[in-house]
Design a protein around this motif. Structure first.
Motif, PDB file in Angstrom:
ATOM      1  N   SER A 193       1.489  -1.086   0.375  1.00  0.00           N
ATOM      2  CA  SER A 193      -0.148  -0.117  -0.327  1.00  0.00           C
ATOM      3  C   SER A 193       1.127   1.252   0.007  1.00  0.00           C
ATOM      4  CB  SER A 193      -0.992  -0.022   0.885  1.00  0.00           C
ATOM      5  OG  SER A 193      -0.213   0.253   2.723  1.00  0.00           O
ATOM      6  N   GLY A 195       1.627   3.583   1.915  1.00  0.00           N
ATOM      7  CA  GLY A 195       2.239   3.871   2.837  1.00  0.00           C
ATOM      8  C   GLY A 195       1.468   5.761   3.323  1.00  0.00           C
ATOM      9  N   THR A 196       0.209   6.013   3.135  1.00  0.00           N
ATOM     10  CA  THR A 196       0.410   7.023   3.350  1.00  0.00           C
ATOM     11  C   THR A 196      -0.428   7.491   4.711  1.00  0.00           C
ATOM     12  OG1 THR A 196      -1.250   7.020   1.350  1.00  0.00           O
ATOM     13  CG2 THR A 196      -2.153   8.702   2.375  1.00  0.00           C
ATOM     14  N   THR A 197      -0.796   7.064   5.102  1.00  0.00           N
ATOM     15  CA  THR A 197      -1.070   6.982   6.941  1.00  0.00           C
ATOM     16  C   THR A 197      -0.108   5.914   8.047  1.00  0.00           C
ATOM     17  OG1 THR A 197      -3.019   4.655   6.108  1.00  0.00           O
ATOM     18  CG2 THR A 197      -3.855   6.816   6.282  1.00  0.00           C
ATOM     19  N   THR A 335      -5.653  -0.467  -2.580  1.00  0.00           N
ATOM     20  CA  THR A 335      -4.609  -1.710  -3.245  1.00  0.00           C
ATOM     21  C   THR A 335      -5.189  -2.903  -3.021  1.00  0.00           C
ATOM     22  OG1 THR A 335      -2.436  -0.385  -2.998  1.00  0.00           O
ATOM     23  CG2 THR A 335      -2.099  -3.089  -2.736  1.00  0.00           C
ATOM     24  N   ASP A 413     -12.511   5.211   4.377  1.00  0.00           N
ATOM     25  CA  ASP A 413     -13.121   6.172   3.758  1.00  0.00           C
ATOM     26  C   ASP A 413     -14.038   6.171   3.800  1.00  0.00           C
ATOM     27  OD1 ASP A 413     -10.263   6.343   2.462  1.00  0.00           O
ATOM     28  OD2 ASP A 413     -11.301   4.428   1.051  1.00  0.00           O
ATOM     29  N   ARG A 428     -10.602  10.437   4.237  1.00  0.00           N
ATOM     30  CA  ARG A 428     -10.190   9.137   5.197  1.00  0.00           C
ATOM     31  C   ARG A 428     -10.978   9.193   6.572  1.00  0.00           C
ATOM     32  NH1 ARG A 428      -5.635   6.218   2.775  1.00  0.00           N
ATOM     33  NH2 ARG A 428      -5.098   7.197   0.958  1.00  0.00           N
ATOM     34  N   LYS A 520      -1.007  10.885  -3.800  1.00  0.00           N
ATOM     35  CA  LYS A 520      -1.566  11.035  -2.266  1.00  0.00           C
ATOM     36  C   LYS A 520      -0.418  12.008  -1.513  1.00  0.00           C
ATOM     37  CE  LYS A 520      -1.971   6.679  -2.429  1.00  0.00           C
ATOM     38  NZ  LYS A 520      -3.625   5.990  -3.113  1.00  0.00           N
TER      39      LYS A 520
HETATM   40  P1  ATP Z   1      -1.837   3.580   3.343  1.00  0.00           P
HETATM   41  O1  ATP Z   1      -3.082   1.840   3.725  1.00  0.00           O
HETATM   42  O2  ATP Z   1      -0.540   2.335   3.497  1.00  0.00           O
HETATM   43  O3  ATP Z   1      -1.593   3.769   4.686  1.00  0.00           O
HETATM   44  P2  ATP Z   1      -3.144   4.737   0.884  1.00  0.00           P
HETATM   45  O4  ATP Z   1      -4.374   4.080   1.778  1.00  0.00           O
HETATM   46  O5  ATP Z   1      -2.712   5.864   0.580  1.00  0.00           O
HETATM   47  O6  ATP Z   1      -1.562   4.096   2.019  1.00  0.00           O
HETATM   48  P3  ATP Z   1      -3.189   3.307  -1.146  1.00  0.00           P
HETATM   49  O7  ATP Z   1      -3.671   0.996  -1.694  1.00  0.00           O
HETATM   50  O8  ATP Z   1      -2.464   2.953  -2.952  1.00  0.00           O
HETATM   51  O9  ATP Z   1      -2.367   3.580  -0.445  1.00  0.00           O
HETATM   52  O10 ATP Z   1      -4.610   3.702  -1.502  1.00  0.00           O
HETATM   53  C1  ATP Z   1      -5.806   3.607  -1.633  1.00  0.00           C
HETATM   54  C2  ATP Z   1      -6.770   4.513  -0.516  1.00  0.00           C
HETATM   55  O11 ATP Z   1      -6.592   5.895  -1.900  1.00  0.00           O
HETATM   56  C3  ATP Z   1      -8.193   4.910  -0.328  1.00  0.00           C
HETATM   57  O12 ATP Z   1      -8.029   3.772   0.936  1.00  0.00           O
HETATM   58  C4  ATP Z   1      -8.231   5.828  -0.755  1.00  0.00           C
HETATM   59  O13 ATP Z   1      -8.446   6.447   0.207  1.00  0.00           O
HETATM   60  C5  ATP Z   1      -7.831   7.005  -1.733  1.00  0.00           C
HETATM   61  N1  ATP Z   1      -8.542   6.761  -2.738  1.00  0.00           N
HETATM   62  C6  ATP Z   1      -7.997   5.998  -3.796  1.00  0.00           C
HETATM   63  N2  ATP Z   1      -9.256   6.244  -4.385  1.00  0.00           N
HETATM   64  C7  ATP Z   1      -9.575   7.468  -4.270  1.00  0.00           C
HETATM   65  C8  ATP Z   1     -10.628   8.947  -4.948  1.00  0.00           C
HETATM   66  N3  ATP Z   1     -10.976   8.235  -6.390  1.00  0.00           N
HETATM   67  N4  ATP Z   1     -11.336   9.335  -4.160  1.00  0.00           N
HETATM   68  C9  ATP Z   1     -11.024   9.414  -2.795  1.00  0.00           C
HETATM   69  N5  ATP Z   1      -9.893   8.258  -2.040  1.00  0.00           N
HETATM   70  C10 ATP Z   1      -9.614   7.779  -3.207  1.00  0.00           C
END
Ligand code: ATP
Ligand code: MG
Length: 534
Positions: A193, A195-197, A335, A413, A428, A520
């Motif tokens: 994933s 690594g946003t959070t 992811t 979300d 989120r 992100k």
């Molecule tokens: P981590 O889980 O490691 O903190 P991450 O959640 O950013 O990182 P990803 O799996 O790449 O890792 O991203 C999924 C997240 O991206 C979703 O849970 C959501 O928060 C956000 N996201 C994806 N597409 C959209 C969208 N169209 N609108 C809003 N948020 C989105």
């Protein structure tokens, strides 16, 4: 039309599709026979290209070579590379053997890469000459060094590594025809994933997960063999890895790789290659909507653009659409969901995540009670469908926190359903700002700030404040040569939002908003900075 949906029971408006019960290699290589001499993938900068027949042939040769070298079902390999046209060949070779591909972010530091390699248990790594020193450093880590058997480079031969092209020159005779793959149980890909959070998590995705998501998108995106898709998003992130790369290859289109996003090279590639399908992320939409350079290039061949990975506001969608003349559809996923759950398509509902993909159900629930919310109320978006991950690698606790005992995957979300049944994802759960018991979604304020004529980029975080919770603070990047004060920005927001959403935590100007390579905003980086300063 179609079944009525409510936040308690969201169904797809389009009929379920049949998902073949096949391994991923069968799924894609079967299509190579159909599309034969069409170009499958080409590299914009070097002109290297492969037809569908060649992709299949090379995938079998590489699989044969890897088989001889002892690679077998269940082994994990990692990639650390920029986008290049041999990438799908490697994935298909590995898939044929039941070897799991766990791609790494090429921007990781050596320490971050070591941690990933320690976690995913990889036995080999595939990289490019310019990243080899970093890879060497990462695999010299004592927790990793014993396990990495081989390092390969794409591109050209380099001392201290094996050369990927020698695998492509194998006679193919040792291709194992009968590897026993259970599409629903066996892992195909293990991306991390963003690594946003927090720390990135290893996500186990089965052959079936990926086959399903490509089939779920087929009738919605209608990619045809005369289409040209740009592979601009990184192949290490789920969006570029599966939806873009294999969404194009399954449907017989031509994938044009560029190593990474560089504004001018990207625009030249779009123009010269006459790209018809553009997958992007909000920072690229922002660039296309606002940057003067964009006007010098011809993007008129584009039939549509998809933006995913982070929220895209209605106003930015409209601004970009109006400037460039093609529709922008928002995709939404994780992811953990291979990745697509929703996608907006014709005619388009800007600002919403559009249609639920087929074979999938969803609901919006109250975070505290778990009960469905009503139309217009904010709830956590939950889904279930064939694209739902098997689980996180070596982290049963995190898996159980995300997928409940009834099988619902909780996305983390927050969103709400509009009267017309369309869902808007606000933000989120973890990043919602709490001011005096009010919920303030930073993405909404960011979208609003971007409509200010002097603002080129923005991010909003909550600053902890005794007694009230958090105060919304904006970090703003200004366009060159504008003069505006923080007070003017505050006032602009104040005139347009309810009082709880005012920027009481202040407005600060910055040169750049920190972002992940998957597009992100890294609010946690801004938060750490703010806490350090206070
Ligand atoms: P981590 O889980 O490691 O903190 P991450 O959640 O950013 O990182 P990803 O799996 O790449 O890792 O991203 C999924 C997240 O991206 C979703 O849970 C959501 O928060 C956000 N996201 C994806 N597409 C959209 C969208 N169209 N609108 C809003 N948020 C989105
Ligand atoms: Mg996540």
């Amino acid at each position: 039309s179609g079944p009525v949906t409510s936040p308690a029971d969201i169904r797809s408006r389009i009929p379920d599709v049949e998902i073949p019960d096949v391994s991923f290699a069968e799924f894609i290589l079967g299509r190579c026979d159909e599309f034969k001499d069409n170009i499958a993938v080409s590299d914009y900068l070097t002109g290297r290209k492969y037809t569908y027949q060649q992709i299949k042939d090379f995938a079998r040769r590489v699989a044969s070579a890897l088989h001889k070298r002892g690679y077998k079902k269940g082994d994990v390999i990692t990639t650390s590379t920029l986008n290049l046209p041999e990438f799908p060949i490697l994935v298909l070779a590995a898939a044929s053997l039941g070897v799991i591909v766990s791609p790494a972010n090429h921007m990781y530091t050596a320490a971050e890469l070591s941690r990933m390699l320690e976690h995913n248990g990889a036995c080999a790594i595939f990289t490019i000459p310019q990243l080899l020193p970093l890879v060497k450093e990462a695999i010299s880590d004592p927790n990793v060094s014993g396990r990495i058997k081989e390092t390969f480079t794409f591109g050209h031969e380099e001392e201290g590594a094996l050369f990927f092209h020698t695998l492509m020159e194998d006679d193919g005779k040792s291709f194992p025809e009968n590897v026993d793959i259970d599409p629903k149980k066996d892992v195909l890909l293990m991306p991390y994933s963003s690594g946003t959070t927090g720390l990135p998590k290893g996500v186990m995705l089965s052959h079936h997960n990926i086959v399903a998501n490509i089939m779920q998108l087929r009738d919605l995106l209608r990619v045809s063999p005369d289409e040209k898709t740009i592979a601009l998003l990184p192949f290490f992130h789920i969006y570029g890895l599966t939806a873009v790369q294999f969404g194009s290859l399954y449907n017989g289109a031509q994938l044009v790789t560029i190593p990474r996003f560089e504004p001018e090279m990207f625009l030249k590639a779009m123009h010269e290659e006459k790209i018809t399908i553009l997958h992007a992320v909000p920072p690229i939409v922002l660039f296309l909507a606002k940057h003067p350079m964009v006007a010098n290039f011809d993007l008129s061949n584009v039939s549509y653009m998809v933006s995913g990975a982070a929220p895209l506001s209605e106003s930015l969608t409209m601004e970009c659409q109006n400037r460039l003349g093609f529709p922008i559809f928002q995709g939404y996923g994780l992811t953990e969901t291979s990745p697509v759950i929703n996608i907006d398509c014709h005619p388009g509902y800007p600002g919403t995540i559009g249609l639920l993909v087929p074979n999938t159900k969803a609901k919006l629930v109250d975070v505290d009670t778990g009960e469905p919310v009503k139309v217009g109320e904010l709830g956590e978006y939950c889904m279930d469908g064939p694209q739902k991950m098997l689980g996180y690698l070596n982290n049963q606790q995190a898996t159980d926190e995300m997928i409940d005992k009834d099988g619902w995957l909780h996305t983390g979300d927050l969103g709400y359903m509009r009267e017309d049944g369309m869902v808007v994802i606000e933000d989120r759960l973890k990043e919602l700002i709490k001011y005096k018991g009010y919920q303030v979604p930073p993405a909404e304020l960011e979208g609003l700030l971007l409509t200010h004529p002097a603002v080129s980029d923005a991010s909003v975080i909550g600053i902890p404040e005794e007694g009230v919770g958090e105060l919304p603070r904006a970090y703003v990047v200004l366009k060159p040569d504008v003069t505006v004060t923080p007070e003017e920005i505050s006032k602009f927001v104040e005139e347009r939002v309810t009082p709880s959403k005012r920027l009481r935590g202040g407005v600060e100007f910055l040169a750049e908003i920190p972002k992940t390579p998957s597009g992100k905003i890294l609010r946690r980086v801004l938060k750490a900075k703010a806490l350090q300063a206070s």
